[in-house]
Design an enzyme around this catalytic site. Structure first.
Site, PDB file in Angstrom:
ATOM      1  N   SER A  20       0.845  -1.187   0.000  1.00  0.00           N
ATOM      2  CA  SER A  20       0.000   0.000   0.000  1.00  0.00           C
ATOM      3  C   SER A  20       0.882   1.240   0.000  1.00  0.00           C
ATOM      4  CB  SER A  20      -0.874   0.019   1.251  1.00  0.00           C
ATOM      5  OG  SER A  20      -1.356   1.330   1.454  1.00  0.00           O
ATOM      6  N   HIS A  45      -1.552  -1.365  -4.049  1.00  0.00           N
ATOM      7  CA  HIS A  45      -2.770  -1.023  -3.306  1.00  0.00           C
ATOM      8  C   HIS A  45      -2.805   0.490  -3.072  1.00  0.00           C
ATOM      9  CE1 HIS A  45      -6.061  -2.008  -0.477  1.00  0.00           C
ATOM     10  NE2 HIS A  45      -5.555  -1.076   0.314  1.00  0.00           N
ATOM     11  N   ASP A  47      -4.897   3.572  -1.338  1.00  0.00           N
ATOM     12  CA  ASP A  47      -5.889   3.905  -0.315  1.00  0.00           C
ATOM     13  C   ASP A  47      -6.438   5.309  -0.520  1.00  0.00           C
ATOM     14  OD1 ASP A  47      -5.938   1.580   1.457  1.00  0.00           O
ATOM     15  OD2 ASP A  47      -3.827   2.050   1.808  1.00  0.00           O
ATOM     16  N   MET A  49      -8.894   8.125   0.724  1.00  0.00           N
ATOM     17  CA  MET A  49      -9.588   8.533   1.955  1.00  0.00           C
ATOM     18  C   MET A  49     -10.113   9.955   1.799  1.00  0.00           C
ATOM     19  SD  MET A  49      -6.965   7.107   4.817  1.00  0.00           S
ATOM     20  CE  MET A  49      -6.191   5.495   4.688  1.00  0.00           C
ATOM     21  N   HIS A  78      -8.677   1.045  -3.111  1.00  0.00           N
ATOM     22  CA  HIS A  78      -9.497   0.832  -1.916  1.00  0.00           C
ATOM     23  C   HIS A  78     -10.132   2.164  -1.537  1.00  0.00           C
ATOM     24  CE1 HIS A  78      -9.394  -0.358   2.666  1.00  0.00           C
ATOM     25  NE2 HIS A  78     -10.614  -0.217   2.214  1.00  0.00           N
ATOM     26  N   MET A  80     -12.039   4.402   0.710  1.00  0.00           N
ATOM     27  CA  MET A  80     -12.549   4.618   2.071  1.00  0.00           C
ATOM     28  C   MET A  80     -13.223   5.984   2.054  1.00  0.00           C
ATOM     29  SD  MET A  80      -9.337   3.028   4.061  1.00  0.00           S
ATOM     30  CE  MET A  80      -8.379   3.119   2.564  1.00  0.00           C
ATOM     31  N   MET A 149     -11.001  -5.541   6.604  1.00  0.00           N
ATOM     32  CA  MET A 149     -10.162  -4.592   7.340  1.00  0.00           C
ATOM     33  C   MET A 149      -9.813  -5.214   8.685  1.00  0.00           C
ATOM     34  SD  MET A 149      -9.487  -1.794   5.621  1.00  0.00           S
ATOM     35  CE  MET A 149      -8.440  -1.329   6.982  1.00  0.00           C
ATOM     36  N   GLY A 154      -8.083   4.149   8.082  1.00  0.00           N
ATOM     37  CA  GLY A 154      -7.732   5.572   8.160  1.00  0.00           C
ATOM     38  C   GLY A 154      -6.241   5.818   8.229  1.00  0.00           C
ATOM     39  N   PHE A 155      -5.526   4.882   8.833  1.00  0.00           N
ATOM     40  CA  PHE A 155      -4.093   5.113   9.042  1.00  0.00           C
ATOM     41  C   PHE A 155      -3.306   3.821   8.889  1.00  0.00           C
ATOM     42  CE2 PHE A 155      -6.571   8.078  11.543  1.00  0.00           C
ATOM     43  CZ  PHE A 155      -6.070   9.294  11.106  1.00  0.00           C
ATOM     44  N   GLY A 157       0.154   1.532   9.986  1.00  0.00           N
ATOM     45  CA  GLY A 157       0.960   1.318  11.186  1.00  0.00           C
ATOM     46  C   GLY A 157       0.194   0.932  12.440  1.00  0.00           C
ATOM     47  N   ASP A 187      -6.295  -6.382   5.191  1.00  0.00           N
ATOM     48  CA  ASP A 187      -5.661  -5.068   5.121  1.00  0.00           C
ATOM     49  C   ASP A 187      -5.553  -4.458   6.521  1.00  0.00           C
ATOM     50  OD1 ASP A 187      -4.726  -2.625   4.290  1.00  0.00           O
ATOM     51  OD2 ASP A 187      -6.569  -2.010   3.266  1.00  0.00           O
ATOM     52  N   GLY A 188      -4.314  -4.238   6.954  1.00  0.00           N
ATOM     53  CA  GLY A 188      -4.082  -3.563   8.229  1.00  0.00           C
ATOM     54  C   GLY A 188      -3.300  -4.418   9.197  1.00  0.00           C
ATOM     55  N   GLY A 189      -2.104  -3.953   9.549  1.00  0.00           N
ATOM     56  CA  GLY A 189      -1.291  -4.654  10.538  1.00  0.00           C
ATOM     57  C   GLY A 189      -0.709  -5.978  10.062  1.00  0.00           C
ATOM     58  N   GLY A 209       1.353  -1.946   4.237  1.00  0.00           N
ATOM     59  CA  GLY A 209       1.929  -0.630   3.970  1.00  0.00           C
ATOM     60  C   GLY A 209       3.231  -0.411   4.693  1.00  0.00           C
ATOM     61  N   SER A 210       3.148  -0.219   6.011  1.00  0.00           N
ATOM     62  CA  SER A 210       4.354   0.166   6.751  1.00  0.00           C
ATOM     63  C   SER A 210       5.415  -0.930   6.718  1.00  0.00           C
ATOM     64  CB  SER A 210       3.999   0.561   8.189  1.00  0.00           C
ATOM     65  OG  SER A 210       3.106  -0.341   8.757  1.00  0.00           O
TER      66      SER A 210
END
Ligand code: DX5
Ligand code: ZN
Length: 228
Positions: A20, A45, A47, A49, A78, A80, A149, A154-155, A157, A187-189, A209-210
């Site tokens: 991402s 990916h 994002d 927003m 994606h 959002m 999700m 929204g963020f 990390g 998606d996420g973490g 992402g991160s």
């Protein structure tokens, strides 16, 4: 139709990896794309927003259109955003191969999926951690991707919420029982510490992402995340 960007094979390939660019330096997108290419990742990916559906604001269709000539990788957009129906054609014409929107953001999800298909892209549907997975049931026959999700959107990390992986297990079971063809994305973490449980739940697409943009060796990161 935008479906010319290395799409097709992926339905047979397990554990696609989609970095991402939310975690990239937006002032140097070219270097982010080069990093993704040289790491041999599968998708990009993106994002989107709006500061309304989620607290953060990122970018719109112009960035997708600007990126399109610079990669053959599928662009996985994606959304959002509230009222995703307002922007379906804009994002597909900009070059989205997969266009994913949130069930929570649209009353007429079936119509939005029809419009995505008509515009020439594959349709994805996403839910936030607080939405029960059963709410997706009526839409499962119609979609190409389900994006679970695993953090509150929204963020980048944030820490993965492990209970969200029960939704992945449910969706994998439903696909098996009813012969549905959607890919399951998480998606996420998603990082080295969580990826094993994410993969083993039945995830097809690992969005990260991160972890990807912080990695010292992005190619090694992709191999590890795919479990190879
Ligand atoms: C979060 C976004 C994610 C984000 C993931 O709302 O949808 O795609 O980039 O970032 P990490 O992998 O850092 O959790
Ligand atoms: Zn995302």
């Amino acid at each position: 139709m935008n479906l010319v960007h290395n799409i097709g094979m992926e339905q047979n390939k397990k554990h696609l990896y989609a970095p991402s660019i939310l975690s990239a330096d937006f002032s140097n997108i070219e270097s982010a794309v080069n990093r993704i290419h040289s790491a041999d990742a599968d998708w990009i990916h993106l994002d989107v927003m709006d500061g309304h559906f989620v607290p953060n604001i990122t970018f719109g269709p112009k960035l997708v259109a600007d990126l399109r000539p610079h990669t053959q990788l599928p662009l996985d957009v994606h959304l959002m955003i509230s009222e995703p129906e307002k922007y379906v054609e804009d994002f597909v014409h900009a070059g989205a191969d997969y266009l994913t929107f949130h069930l929570e953001a649209s009353v007429h999800a079936h119509r939005v999926v029809q419009r995505i298909h008509k515009a020439g892209a594959r349709a994805g549907l996403s839910i936030v951690p607080s939405t029960p997975v059963s709410q997706l049931d009526p839409m499962l026959p119609y979609i190409d991707l389900v994006l679970i999700m695993s953090v509150n959107p929204g963020f980048g990390g944030q820490a993965l919420i492990p209970e969200c992986l029960d939704k992945v297990r449910y969706l994998a079971q439903q696909a098996e029982t009813h012969d549905y063809s959607y890919l399951i994305a998480v998606d996420g973490g998603v990082n080295r510490s969580t990826v094993e449980m994410v993969r083993s739940a039945g995830t097809d697409v690992l969005i990260s992402g991160s972890a990807f943009f912080k990695a010292e060796n992005p190619a090694e990161e992709v191999r590890i995340m795919r479990g190879k």
